[in-house]
Design a protein around this motif. Structure first.
Motif, PDB file in Angstrom:
ATOM      1  N   ARG A 574       0.840  -1.203   0.000  1.00 12.96           N
ATOM      2  CA  ARG A 574       0.000   0.000   0.000  1.00 12.96           C
ATOM      3  C   ARG A 574       0.878   1.258   0.000  1.00 12.96           C
ATOM      4  O   ARG A 574       0.601   2.218  -0.740  1.00 12.96           O
ATOM      5  N   ARG A 575       1.933   1.234   0.802  1.00 12.40           N
ATOM      6  CA  ARG A 575       2.853   2.376   0.819  1.00 12.40           C
ATOM      7  C   ARG A 575       3.578   2.521  -0.518  1.00 12.40           C
ATOM      8  O   ARG A 575       3.794   3.638  -1.004  1.00 12.40           O
ATOM      9  N   ASP A 576       3.932   1.385  -1.114  1.00 11.46           N
ATOM     10  CA  ASP A 576       4.577   1.439  -2.437  1.00 11.46           C
ATOM     11  C   ASP A 576       3.652   2.038  -3.477  1.00 11.46           C
ATOM     12  O   ASP A 576       4.074   2.849  -4.319  1.00 11.46           O
ATOM     13  N   LEU A 577       2.365   1.677  -3.415  1.00  9.99           N
ATOM     14  CA  LEU A 577       1.393   2.216  -4.368  1.00  9.99           C
ATOM     15  C   LEU A 577       1.245   3.729  -4.199  1.00  9.99           C
ATOM     16  O   LEU A 577       1.136   4.470  -5.184  1.00  9.99           O
ATOM     17  N   ALA A 578       1.262   4.176  -2.949  1.00  7.63           N
ATOM     18  CA  ALA A 578       1.152   5.611  -2.694  1.00  7.63           C
ATOM     19  C   ALA A 578       2.353   6.359  -3.270  1.00  7.63           C
ATOM     20  O   ALA A 578       2.207   7.438  -3.875  1.00  7.63           O
ATOM     21  N   LYS A 579       3.549   5.797  -3.094  1.00 10.70           N
ATOM     22  CA  LYS A 579       4.751   6.424  -3.649  1.00 10.70           C
ATOM     23  C   LYS A 579       4.704   6.428  -5.177  1.00 10.70           C
ATOM     24  O   LYS A 579       5.124   7.389  -5.825  1.00 10.70           O
ATOM     25  N   MET A 580       4.197   5.334  -5.753  1.00 14.77           N
ATOM     26  CA  MET A 580       4.063   5.268  -7.215  1.00 14.77           C
ATOM     27  C   MET A 580       3.108   6.334  -7.730  1.00 14.77           C
ATOM     28  O   MET A 580       3.355   6.980  -8.759  1.00 14.77           O
ATOM     29  N   LYS A 581       2.031   6.546  -6.980  1.00 17.87           N
ATOM     30  CA  LYS A 581       1.044   7.540  -7.388  1.00 17.87           C
ATOM     31  C   LYS A 581       1.648   8.940  -7.385  1.00 17.87           C
ATOM     32  O   LYS A 581       1.472   9.718  -8.341  1.00 17.87           O
ATOM     33  N   VAL A 582       2.392   9.255  -6.316  1.00 12.79           N
ATOM     34  CA  VAL A 582       3.038  10.566  -6.234  1.00 12.79           C
ATOM     35  C   VAL A 582       4.042  10.729  -7.367  1.00 12.79           C
ATOM     36  O   VAL A 582       4.112  11.774  -8.030  1.00 12.79           O
ATOM     37  N   HIS A 583       4.829   9.677  -7.606  1.00 11.81           N
ATOM     38  CA  HIS A 583       5.835   9.734  -8.671  1.00 11.81           C
ATOM     39  C   HIS A 583       5.176   9.926 -10.032  1.00 11.81           C
ATOM     40  O   HIS A 583       5.644  10.747 -10.847  1.00 11.81           O
ATOM     41  N   ASN A 584       4.099   9.198 -10.287  1.00 12.55           N
ATOM     42  CA  ASN A 584       3.417   9.314 -11.582  1.00 12.55           C
ATOM     43  C   ASN A 584       2.804  10.701 -11.773  1.00 12.55           C
ATOM     44  O   ASN A 584       2.820  11.258 -12.872  1.00 12.55           O
ATOM     45  N   GLU A 585       2.254  11.260 -10.677  1.00 10.86           N
ATOM     46  CA  GLU A 585       1.669  12.600 -10.766  1.00 10.86           C
ATOM     47  C   GLU A 585       2.747  13.635 -11.066  1.00 10.86           C
ATOM     48  O   GLU A 585       2.540  14.536 -11.895  1.00 10.86           O
ATOM     49  N   ARG A 586       3.899  13.521 -10.402  1.00  7.71           N
ATOM     50  CA  ARG A 586       4.988  14.466 -10.656  1.00  7.71           C
ATOM     51  C   ARG A 586       5.499  14.323 -12.083  1.00  7.71           C
ATOM     52  O   ARG A 586       5.806  15.320 -12.752  1.00  7.71           O
ATOM     53  N   HIS A 587       5.585  13.081 -12.540  1.00  5.94           N
ATOM     54  CA  HIS A 587       6.054  12.851 -13.905  1.00  5.94           C
ATOM     55  C   HIS A 587       5.074  13.456 -14.909  1.00  5.94           C
ATOM     56  O   HIS A 587       5.489  14.086 -15.892  1.00  5.94           O
ATOM     57  N   ALA A 588       3.768  13.280 -14.651  1.00  7.53           N
ATOM     58  CA  ALA A 588       2.754  13.828 -15.549  1.00  7.53           C
ATOM     59  C   ALA A 588       2.821  15.358 -15.572  1.00  7.53           C
ATOM     60  O   ALA A 588       2.704  15.982 -16.639  1.00  7.53           O
ATOM     61  N   ASP A 589       3.019  15.989 -14.393  1.00  4.18           N
ATOM     62  CA  ASP A 589       3.127  17.448 -14.335  1.00  4.18           C
ATOM     63  C   ASP A 589       4.350  17.932 -15.103  1.00  4.18           C
ATOM     64  O   ASP A 589       4.306  18.942 -15.820  1.00  4.18           O
TER      65      ASP A 589
END
Length: 599
Positions: A574-589
């Motif tokens: 679950r923590r890994d998924l949260a980090k992935m989400k943040v990383h993907n959002e930053r990458h998209a921005d």
């Protein structure tokens, strides 16, 4: 029925009803004989008659006698007849008498005796003759070479000096130079002094192998275990035969018909199965060599064995979850019928692929083979690679109550002993039938010239007898020697673990990102956890057959992976998924901003 019989003196028989009941519960034959008035000939004849009825031939067998009365005649006759005698006395004088008369081990009570041999369960009593017999004959090696330096006790000394730690001059003289000795050091004439009470030349305690244990004895199960050997005794072949009988019972196959041996692992099991099948199909098809059909999810050991055995092969596609694609199998068989119509077909069926744990649909494959191959008058045969799931399938019956050998033309099954069963030594089992082997090797001479009565149709020849003991002990601990009740309990718990894992992970990711083949103990999902999490929990990276570019992770939910471990793992996921989400959002921005600057 075990190959070990226990003969109890009347007093011991009456005083240990729990022992007698427990032995019988573990299917160990128990007989009561009065050593004062009766000979052991009748007991031996009765036991060997049962063995002959069981195996179809007269087999040597380790026999165990617990003598209670202080009787010289009984102990001496039992020992003379080849029975391992364990004397139970009331005091040290009686114990000394037992030893003088030929008893192989003594104790003041049955419980003391079992404790001295580290027996934790009554079924392990059957190992006592091996522990005593092998240690005894290990000191009488003559003729056939065995592992000498690993078993010999004593020391190596110079031939012209005494080994005296207090004499420095002698110590210096013992290590003369090549110039002084006149010969090279590798040709020196040092004496090896043998002393069975001394330390071993190569001590092994640091490896966890304790002196006096079965792990500290040379045991070689050379050749085919169903054969009788007259002049080689360093083996545990009776227990190897018993393992095959356990699997006959587990798989619902006639005990007389079932054959096989304990391999050095799943790869050797696949090699043996393909080797025997190749020769069988060639013998029965006028010399035409078979074509091996395997799915693209088959373990690499099958293709490796095919290369070694020079067997032509064709790959068959698999479904989304890793099962063999029956539609593609039909197309491949149609192509073979047109281009190579006379060649027999050998199919490898997977009961648990390495990546997804998928089970190939054996009944569907068999039906296609009958329609596409047998209908043309061409032979086919099936080998099953059941490395992990060979322990599970008989408990779950995914294809109903069937005899795989009779109902689906399966002629060989390879199973690992160190995977689901959990033997601590690397080993496996290759199962087959007596009728198949007779057809396979009818035209070959496979005698072992230097061992009387032995044939060998195993690729390795010499095999570890201790591996057999380890696997036998494991299987008995799972109650395979009786009703396999404990094995069935463990299998049921494994599937409960699977259900729990799926129920919990669907709270984190959509069900479309989870793949669980029918009957499998493996669950695959995407995205995979972080590398740190995968390394911590030994999670396997997986490439799915129809989406090889999408990374997956796979977890095998055996008995050790219970709800507690699952919860810990999913919390980190679950923590890994949260980090992935943040990383993907930053990458998209970042991508969005870059596009905006370009515009």
């Amino acid at each position: 029925m075990r190959d070990v019989s226990v003969f109890l003196a009347p007093d011991l028989f009456r005083a240990n009803t729990h022992l007698v009941e427990s032995l019988k519960k573990n299917e160990i034959q128990v007989s009561c004989f009065d050593v004062k008035t009766e000979m052991y000939d009748r007991a031996l004849a009765s036991h060997k008659e049962l063995l002959f009825q069981e195996f179809g031939r007269d087999l040597s067998s380790p026999l165990l006698c617990l003598a209670f009365e202080d009787t010289k005649l009984g102990v001496m006759e039992a020992s003379k007849a080849g029975i391992t005698v364990l004397g139970i006395g009331q005091n040290k004088i009686e114990l000394d008498r037992f030893v003088a008369w030929g008893a192989h081990a003594v104790a003041l009570s049955v419980s003391d005796l079992l404790e001295s041999f580290h027996v934790k369960n009554y079924y392990q009593i059957q190992y006592l003759p091996y522990a005593i017999h092998l240690r005894r004959i290990n000191d009488l090696k003559l003729g056939y070479p065995v592992a000498l330096l690993d078993t010999v006790r004593g020391k190596i000394i110079k031939d012209d000096f005494e080994d005296d730690d207090d004499d420095d001059d002698d110590q210096k003289g013992a290590f003369r130079s090549e110039e002084e000795t006149g010969h090279r050091m590798d040709e020196c004439n040092d004496n090896v002094v043998i002393d069975q009470n001394a330390e071993k030349i190569i001590p092994r305690e640091v490896l966890g192998i304790q002196p006096g244990t079965l792990a500290d004895v040379y045991i070689n199960n050379v050749g085919w275990p169903q054969d009788k050997i007259d002049n080689f005794h360093f083996n545990s072949r009776e227990l190897e035969r018993d393992i095959i009988q356990m699997f006959a019972k587990l798989y619902g196959v006639d005990r007389i018909e079932m054959r096989g041996y304990v391999t050095n692992g799943g790869t050797e099991g696949n090699f043996s199965g393909l080797w025997w099948q190749r020769d069988y199909l060639k013998n029965e098809s006028n010399g035409n060599r078979p074509i091996l059909l395997t799915s693209d999810q088959t373990h690499y050991s099958v293709s490796k064995a095919a290369q070694q055995l020079d067997i032509d092969g064709r790959l068959v596609k698999t479904t989304k979850t890793g099962e063999i694609d029956c539609a593609d199998l039909s197309l491949v068989l149609d192509d073979i019928s047109q281009k190579q119509p006379n060649r027999p077909i050998l199919v490898n069926i997977n009961f648990g692929t390495t990546q997804t744990g998928a089970l190939d649909d054996l009944p569907a494959v068999y039906k296609i083979l009958v329609e596409k191959v047998e209908s043309r008058g061409v032979m086919f045969s099936i080998h099953v690679d059941a490395a992990l799931m060979g322990a599970v399938i008989p408990c779950t019956d995914p294809f109903g109550k069937v005899n795989y050998f009779k109902d689906f033309n399966v002629n060989t099954i390879a199973i690992s002993g160190h995977k689901f069963f959990g033997s601590v030594t690397i080993c496996g089992i290759c199962l087959t039938t007596d009728s198949f082997l007779k057809a396979c090797f009818s035209r070959k001479e496979v005698n072992v010239q230097y061992l009387t009565g032995l044939h060998d149709i195993t690729p390795s020849g010499s095999r570890s007898g201790f591996n057999v003991l380890s696997l036998h002990n494991t299987l008995c601990g799972l109650y395979l020697h009786t009703n396999a009740h404990r094995l069935r309990q463990i299998v049921a718990q494994c599937y409960r673990n699977v259900d729990y894992f799926i129920a919990q992970i669907t709270k984190l990711i959509p069900s479309e990102q989870i793949i669980h083949p029918k009957h499998s103990l493996t669950v695959c999902f995407t995205p995979p956890p972080s590398l740190t999490t995968m390394d911590k929990y030994s999670v396997m990276p997986v490439k799915m057959p129809l989406s090889p570019t999408t990374p997956y992770a796979g977890v095998c939910l055996l008995i050790n992976v219970g709800p507690t471990m699952i919860n810990h793992f999913l919390a980190e996921y679950r923590r890994d998924l949260a980090k992935m989400k943040v990383h993907n959002e930053r990458h998209a921005d970042a991508v969005h901003n870059k596009v905006g600057l370009i515009q």
